[in-house]
Design an enzyme around this catalytic site. Structure first.
Site, PDB file in Angstrom:
ATOM      1  CG  HIS A 122       1.721   3.598  -2.145  1.00  0.00           C
ATOM      2  ND1 HIS A 122       0.820   4.609  -2.383  1.00  0.00           N
ATOM      3  CD2 HIS A 122       1.353   2.574  -2.950  1.00  0.00           C
ATOM      4  CE1 HIS A 122      -0.048   4.221  -3.288  1.00  0.00           C
ATOM      5  NE2 HIS A 122       0.243   2.983  -3.659  1.00  0.00           N
ATOM      6  CG  ASP A 199       1.391   2.576   4.326  1.00  0.00           C
ATOM      7  OD1 ASP A 199       0.561   1.658   4.393  1.00  0.00           O
ATOM      8  OD2 ASP A 199       1.733   3.102   3.254  1.00  0.00           O
ATOM      9  CD  GLN A 202       1.238  -4.189  -0.258  1.00  0.00           C
ATOM     10  OE1 GLN A 202       1.049  -5.402  -0.220  1.00  0.00           O
ATOM     11  NE2 GLN A 202       0.692  -3.412  -1.182  1.00  0.00           N
ATOM     12  CE  LYS A 225      -2.912  -1.888  -0.999  1.00  0.00           C
ATOM     13  NZ  LYS A 225      -2.653  -1.989  -2.429  1.00  0.00           N
ATOM     14  CB  CYS A 363       2.034   4.213  -6.117  1.00  0.00           C
ATOM     15  SG  CYS A 363       0.521   4.233  -7.062  1.00  0.00           S
TER      16      CYS A 363
END
Ligand SMILES: Cc1ncc(COP(=O)(O)O)c(C=O)c1O
Length: 405
Positions: A122, A199, A202, A225, A363
């Site tokens: 991203h 990261d 998700q 999220k 993104c």
């Protein structure tokens, strides 16, 4: 899981409304998840009855707010299996956490050092490292992605070298759904003495996050999220690293003593939390984690995979549809294009039918450029979706094709 989906859907007020006179089909959870009633109620209760600032009050409400705020930190600690609450830094979200590490840990880097990320990141896990590389005259390198959307394991070995100081990578691609080989990348980084940042924006809704089992040095995610509020996130960092790192932003709470010329800084985690924090963000996040923890994450994953496979089987039968992201191991995120049609036009026709998807570059402009694309349509599946959603989505895509081609 099947029987309980109806009961789960009941808990999301957004699903009870009509959008364009139709029941909402929400397939945009990779952008943000819907919020369950318990989270909405908890935040509302804070504003209605519990409003007070934390860590500095001498009255009942201030003490109570501080108690709830710090209880939330313990809930997060348990959720990610960190050793100590000192390793749990509250941030504004994934992006903020990455910027904190790039600015603070990044100050240790020197000219010629290498920073390694992957081609599927991203923008928030790309640009922060580009800026750091420019500032410090470091080299930014990319682990390559195969046409399937999988990480090229040879490239992991080639790009991570003795000069690598940081490896920052996503556990799950927000556009292709690819679940990346975290263990392999962490192992290679450790071999060369580089620190890792995962990261988990998700990933956190896909697989159990256990910072000790994963062996990562830093991990970031956003609450929004994960069924929680916007503008709030978490940075996990190894305590010895966080202690050694310089402060990031300055302001109230992060100080210990201040005189006109000099300041000493607070201990962890407050050292990295300048200013009045997002108090209801923390409290709402703890409620969101409690909500999520009611369900077995393996069952949620299986449910979403079933729906993804159903959608993929049907989409593949539609001529002119091309699906991007065919990794063996992937989250229920479907990206596709229709030959000769702009992705925005498909999004618009789906929207007219009450179906929420995302269109555009998501993104991830460098990755799209690699695949010679300017954008895709992305449908992302979550705990509250059902087979009906998938059928309506596929029918709407067929209708879009009839209208546009
Ligand atoms: C993989 C990934 N990383 C980072 C981000 C940025 O998250 P936020 O905008 O909440 O900071 C996102 C958001 O879509 C994402 O999917």
């Amino acid at each position: 899981m099947d029987n309980s989906i109806a009961q789960i859907r009941e808990q999301f007020p957004a699903l009870k409304q009509k959008i364009r006179e139709r029941n909402l089909v929400y397939l945009d959870s990779a952008a943000t998840s819907l919020k369950p009633q318990v989270v909405i109620d908890r935040i509302s209760k804070f504003y209605s009855l519990e409003t007070a600032n934390v860590h500095r009050g001498a009255h009942f409400l201030a003490d109570a707010a501080t108690g709830e705020f710090e209880k939330a930190r313990e809930t997060v600690r348990q959720f990610i299996n960190a050793d100590s609450i000192e390793e749990v830094i509250f941030t504004r979200g994934t992006t903020d956490g990455i910027n904190l590490v790039a600015a603070s840990y990044g100050s240790f880097l020197n000219e010629g050092d290498e920073i390694v990320i992957t081609e599927l990141e991203h923008h928030s896990n790309t640009v922060a490292w580009q800026l750091l590389a420019e500032r410090k005259k470091c080299v930014l390198k990319y682990i390559e992605v195969l046409p399937s959307g999988e990480i090229d394991l040879n490239s992991v070995n080639q790009q991570i070298t003795a000069k690598t100081k940081i490896v920052a990578f996503s556990g799950c691609s927000n556009i292709l759904g690819t679940l990346t080989p975290i263990e392999t990348i962490v192992k290679k980084a450790k071999q060369v003495g580089a620190v890792t940042l995962l990261d988990a924006a998700q990933y956190v809704t896909q697989k159990k996050v256990d910072v000790k089992a994963l062996g990562v040095d830093f991990l970031v995610f956003s609450s929004h999220k994960l069924f929680g509020p916007f503008g709030f996130g978490v940075l996990y960092g190894r305590k010895d690293l966080l202690n050694a790192m310089p402060v990031y932003q300055s302001g109230g709470s992060m100080i210990s003593t201040v005189d006109y010329q000099h300041t000493t800084f607070n201990h962890l985690p407050f050292k990295f939390e300048a200013g009045t924090p997002h108090i209801e963000g923390a409290i709402g996040t703890a409620t969101a984690i409690d909500f999520f923890n009611q369900y077995k994450i393996e069952n949620i994953f299986e449910h979403e995979q079933k729906l993804m496979n159903l959608a993929l089987t049907e989409l593949k039968q539609i001529e002119d549809i091309k699906i991007f992201g065919t990794a063996q191991n992937k989250a229920a995120i479907i990206s596709f294009v229709m030959k000769g049609v702009h992705h925005s036009d498909i999004g618009q026709i789906l929207d007219q039918q009450g179906i929420a998807v995302r269109v555009g570059h998501h993104c991830t402009q460098p990755l799209l450029k690699k695949f010679d694309l300017t954008g895709t349509v992305r449908a992302s599946i979550s705990i509250y979706n059902n087979e009906d959603d998938i059928h309506q989505f596929v029918e709407a895509v067929k209708k879009a094709k009839r209208m546009l081609l």
